[in-house]
Design a protein around this motif. Structure first.
Motif, PDB file in Angstrom:
ATOM      1  N   HIS A  90       0.824  -1.201   0.000  1.00  0.00           N
ATOM      2  CA  HIS A  90       0.000   0.000   0.000  1.00  0.00           C
ATOM      3  C   HIS A  90       0.865   1.259   0.000  1.00  0.00           C
ATOM      4  O   HIS A  90       0.425   2.309  -0.463  1.00  0.00           O
ATOM      5  CB  HIS A  90      -0.905   0.024   1.240  1.00  0.00           C
ATOM      6  CG  HIS A  90      -1.788  -1.178   1.352  1.00  0.00           C
ATOM      7  ND1 HIS A  90      -2.949  -1.320   0.618  1.00  0.00           N
ATOM      8  CD2 HIS A  90      -1.674  -2.308   2.092  1.00  0.00           C
ATOM      9  CE1 HIS A  90      -3.518  -2.477   0.917  1.00  0.00           C
ATOM     10  NE2 HIS A  90      -2.768  -3.092   1.810  1.00  0.00           N
ATOM     11  N   LYS A  91       2.093   1.147   0.535  1.00  0.00           N
ATOM     12  CA  LYS A  91       2.993   2.296   0.596  1.00  0.00           C
ATOM     13  C   LYS A  91       4.042   2.275  -0.507  1.00  0.00           C
ATOM     14  O   LYS A  91       4.968   3.064  -0.517  1.00  0.00           O
ATOM     15  CB  LYS A  91       3.690   2.337   1.961  1.00  0.00           C
ATOM     16  CG  LYS A  91       2.740   2.589   3.125  1.00  0.00           C
ATOM     17  CD  LYS A  91       3.502   2.763   4.424  1.00  0.00           C
ATOM     18  CE  LYS A  91       2.561   3.090   5.571  1.00  0.00           C
ATOM     19  NZ  LYS A  91       3.302   3.299   6.842  1.00  0.00           N
ATOM     20  N   SER A  92       3.882   1.345  -1.440  1.00  0.00           N
ATOM     21  CA  SER A  92       4.856   1.212  -2.518  1.00  0.00           C
ATOM     22  C   SER A  92       4.911   2.491  -3.346  1.00  0.00           C
ATOM     23  O   SER A  92       3.898   3.094  -3.678  1.00  0.00           O
ATOM     24  CB  SER A  92       4.490   0.025  -3.408  1.00  0.00           C
ATOM     25  OG  SER A  92       5.351  -0.048  -4.511  1.00  0.00           O
ATOM     26  N   ILE A  93       6.125   2.910  -3.711  1.00  0.00           N
ATOM     27  CA  ILE A  93       6.298   4.134  -4.497  1.00  0.00           C
ATOM     28  C   ILE A  93       6.860   3.831  -5.875  1.00  0.00           C
ATOM     29  O   ILE A  93       7.328   4.718  -6.579  1.00  0.00           O
ATOM     30  CB  ILE A  93       7.227   5.141  -3.771  1.00  0.00           C
ATOM     31  CG1 ILE A  93       8.602   4.505  -3.491  1.00  0.00           C
ATOM     32  CG2 ILE A  93       6.590   5.633  -2.488  1.00  0.00           C
ATOM     33  CD1 ILE A  93       9.611   5.472  -2.902  1.00  0.00           C
ATOM     34  N   ILE A  94       6.806   2.552  -6.281  1.00  0.00           N
ATOM     35  CA  ILE A  94       7.275   2.204  -7.613  1.00  0.00           C
ATOM     36  C   ILE A  94       6.249   2.660  -8.640  1.00  0.00           C
ATOM     37  O   ILE A  94       5.171   3.116  -8.307  1.00  0.00           O
ATOM     38  CB  ILE A  94       7.524   0.684  -7.747  1.00  0.00           C
ATOM     39  CG1 ILE A  94       6.217  -0.104  -7.548  1.00  0.00           C
ATOM     40  CG2 ILE A  94       8.568   0.218  -6.759  1.00  0.00           C
ATOM     41  CD1 ILE A  94       6.360  -1.586  -7.807  1.00  0.00           C
ATOM     42  N   ASP A  95       6.613   2.554  -9.909  1.00  0.00           N
ATOM     43  CA  ASP A  95       5.733   2.945 -10.999  1.00  0.00           C
ATOM     44  C   ASP A  95       4.323   2.427 -10.754  1.00  0.00           C
ATOM     45  O   ASP A  95       4.116   1.262 -10.398  1.00  0.00           O
ATOM     46  CB  ASP A  95       6.267   2.390 -12.318  1.00  0.00           C
ATOM     47  CG  ASP A  95       5.382   2.757 -13.493  1.00  0.00           C
ATOM     48  OD1 ASP A  95       5.427   3.916 -13.890  1.00  0.00           O
ATOM     49  OD2 ASP A  95       4.660   1.864 -13.972  1.00  0.00           O
ATOM     50  N   LYS A  96       3.327   3.311 -10.939  1.00  0.00           N
ATOM     51  CA  LYS A  96       1.941   2.970 -10.598  1.00  0.00           C
ATOM     52  C   LYS A  96       1.469   1.697 -11.288  1.00  0.00           C
ATOM     53  O   LYS A  96       0.810   0.851 -10.678  1.00  0.00           O
ATOM     54  CB  LYS A  96       1.027   4.142 -10.961  1.00  0.00           C
ATOM     55  CG  LYS A  96      -0.408   3.971 -10.488  1.00  0.00           C
ATOM     56  CD  LYS A  96      -1.219   5.221 -10.764  1.00  0.00           C
ATOM     57  CE  LYS A  96      -2.648   5.058 -10.239  1.00  0.00           C
ATOM     58  NZ  LYS A  96      -3.452   6.279 -10.492  1.00  0.00           N
ATOM     59  N   GLU A  97       1.810   1.538 -12.556  1.00  0.00           N
ATOM     60  CA  GLU A  97       1.372   0.355 -13.298  1.00  0.00           C
ATOM     61  C   GLU A  97       1.952  -0.909 -12.704  1.00  0.00           C
ATOM     62  O   GLU A  97       1.322  -1.959 -12.688  1.00  0.00           O
ATOM     63  CB  GLU A  97       1.779   0.476 -14.769  1.00  0.00           C
ATOM     64  CG  GLU A  97       1.371  -0.732 -15.595  1.00  0.00           C
ATOM     65  CD  GLU A  97       1.849  -0.659 -17.029  1.00  0.00           C
ATOM     66  OE1 GLU A  97       2.136  -1.728 -17.604  1.00  0.00           O
ATOM     67  OE2 GLU A  97       1.951   0.447 -17.569  1.00  0.00           O
ATOM     68  N   GLU A  98       3.200  -0.825 -12.190  1.00  0.00           N
ATOM     69  CA  GLU A  98       3.886  -2.014 -11.680  1.00  0.00           C
ATOM     70  C   GLU A  98       3.726  -2.204 -10.175  1.00  0.00           C
ATOM     71  O   GLU A  98       4.380  -3.055  -9.580  1.00  0.00           O
ATOM     72  CB  GLU A  98       5.370  -1.957 -12.044  1.00  0.00           C
ATOM     73  CG  GLU A  98       5.636  -2.201 -13.520  1.00  0.00           C
ATOM     74  CD  GLU A  98       5.116  -3.562 -13.988  1.00  0.00           C
ATOM     75  OE1 GLU A  98       5.362  -4.560 -13.292  1.00  0.00           O
ATOM     76  OE2 GLU A  98       4.436  -3.611 -15.023  1.00  0.00           O
ATOM     77  N   LYS A  99       2.866  -1.404  -9.544  1.00  0.00           N
ATOM     78  CA  LYS A  99       2.610  -1.579  -8.116  1.00  0.00           C
ATOM     79  C   LYS A  99       2.091  -2.976  -7.825  1.00  0.00           C
ATOM     80  O   LYS A  99       2.300  -3.526  -6.747  1.00  0.00           O
ATOM     81  CB  LYS A  99       1.595  -0.529  -7.641  1.00  0.00           C
ATOM     82  CG  LYS A  99       1.313  -0.586  -6.141  1.00  0.00           C
ATOM     83  CD  LYS A  99       0.370   0.529  -5.721  1.00  0.00           C
ATOM     84  CE  LYS A  99       0.110   0.479  -4.216  1.00  0.00           C
ATOM     85  NZ  LYS A  99      -0.792   1.566  -3.780  1.00  0.00           N
ATOM     86  N   CYS A 168      -1.730  -4.210 -15.704  1.00  0.00           N
ATOM     87  CA  CYS A 168      -0.304  -4.405 -15.433  1.00  0.00           C
ATOM     88  C   CYS A 168       0.284  -5.446 -16.377  1.00  0.00           C
ATOM     89  O   CYS A 168      -0.086  -6.624 -16.329  1.00  0.00           O
ATOM     90  CB  CYS A 168      -0.107  -4.832 -13.980  1.00  0.00           C
ATOM     91  SG  CYS A 168       1.613  -5.158 -13.538  1.00  0.00           S
ATOM     92  N   SER A 169       1.207  -5.035 -17.216  1.00  0.00           N
ATOM     93  CA  SER A 169       1.743  -5.926 -18.245  1.00  0.00           C
ATOM     94  C   SER A 169       2.557  -7.078 -17.661  1.00  0.00           C
ATOM     95  O   SER A 169       2.450  -8.221 -18.131  1.00  0.00           O
ATOM     96  CB  SER A 169       2.612  -5.136 -19.232  1.00  0.00           C
ATOM     97  OG  SER A 169       3.670  -4.477 -18.564  1.00  0.00           O
ATOM     98  N   SER A 170       3.348  -6.831 -16.625  1.00  0.00           N
ATOM     99  CA  SER A 170       4.175  -7.906 -16.077  1.00  0.00           C
ATOM    100  C   SER A 170       3.314  -8.946 -15.364  1.00  0.00           C
ATOM    101  O   SER A 170       3.630 -10.138 -15.385  1.00  0.00           O
ATOM    102  CB  SER A 170       5.235  -7.346 -15.120  1.00  0.00           C
ATOM    103  OG  SER A 170       4.655  -6.795 -13.955  1.00  0.00           O
TER     104      SER A 170
END
Length: 303
Positions: A90-99, A168-170
């Protein structure tokens, strides 16, 4: 219990994540009782509290309860370990798509191994008579956990056509790899706001677990559009509304919203109630079940 909660809160305040506290309690295995009953053992009075009560308390205090240890003839030592609140997707700051991607914290979560999730999800699948639903669409499929459960319940997998969509592509690539042996399971990396452009037709069952409430989606108009355009006349729908947070390896009960330091479920209930009323207006029989995830199951009663 009021005194215990107050004392534990004070002891936990100065602790760092993964630090722990221990305390002695009556061994719950000695009795089969309701919490709060008093027992006298060797002229010492004890208040009975079961392990479920202690596990619930650990979670409410943002802790995990470690394995209890026998301490005396009548008592055990309980250990609460403080969770690392920063170890949360929930606190992840990585690219929004790859959250929610294959390298994210979210990818480490396996909902099907959480009993309070999978029990009610399987119940929802049985309630919609999953064996009669041949074309199934999953919105926000991620790596495909929900499909795993469907495959475990279905007697003839070859009759099914399963389609999963995720932005999310991945995550989609991971799902394709995991289900590559099934020619009747397809995945699309696509924006749920634009389902019409895929020309997928209509479905016997649509599933969406924890996706339609995303901040980039307008829940009410999107739900109405899906019901009107993607569901067959005699179809069914399963919606899962998260009533939990994932923190440091634990599924913590209770929805959270911004600006609140505690669980506040107003928005959750708002979406659930809207969905129920709308689907009932469209001639669906609706049931609501669950705990950490609230499952809304709707089956058409139109003739």
């Amino acid at each position: 219990m009021t005194q215990i909660i107050t004392a534990l809160k004070e002891q936990l305040k100065p602790l760092k994540p993964r630090d722990s506290i221990e305390f002695e309690v009556l061994n719950p295995d000695l009795f089969s009782s309701y919490n709060g009953n008093i027992y006298s053992l060797n002229k010492q009075k004890y208040i009975y509290r079961g392990y479920k009560s202690w596990i619930d308390l650990a979670q409410l205090l943002q802790c995990r309860m470690l394995t209890p240890k026998i301490y005396t003839e009548h008592t055990v030592l309980l250990k609460f370990q403080k969770l690392n609140s920063d170890s949360s997707f929930h606190k992840s700051i990585i690219d929004k798509e790859e959250k929610y991607g294959q390298d994210s914290i979210f990818s480490q979560i396996h909902k099907n191994e959480e009993s309070s999730f999978i029990y009610y999800y399987l119940q929802a699948l049985q309630n919609v008579k999953i064996d009669t639903r041949l074309r199934i669409l999953n919105l926000g499929v991620n790596s495909g956990d929900e499909f795993e459960a469907i495959l475990s319940l279905t007697q003839d997998i070859s009759r099914l056509e399963l389609i999963g969509i995720d932005y999310c592509s991945s995550a989609i690539n991971r799902a394709k790899e995991h289900f590559q042996e099934y020619k009747n399971i397809s995945f699309y990396q696509h924006d749920i706001n634009d389902l019409e452009s895929l020309n997928l037709g209509k479905f016997d069952l649509i599933i969406s677990i924890g996706t339609l409430q995303s901040s980039n989606l307008e829940f009410n108009p999107l739900l109405m559009s899906i019901v009107q355009n993607q569901l067959k006349k005699d179809a069914a729908m399963i919606l899962g509304f998260p009533n939990c947070r994932w923190v440091d390896g634990e599924m913590i009960y209770g929805a959270r919203v911004k600006n609140y330091a505690f669980s506040e479920m107003g928005l959750l209930y708002k979406d659930v109630v809207f969905s129920k009323k709308y689907l009932q207006q469209k001639k669906y029989r609706v049931t609501i079940t669950g705990k950490d995830y609230i499952f809304l199951t709707a089956t058409s009663i139109r003739k």
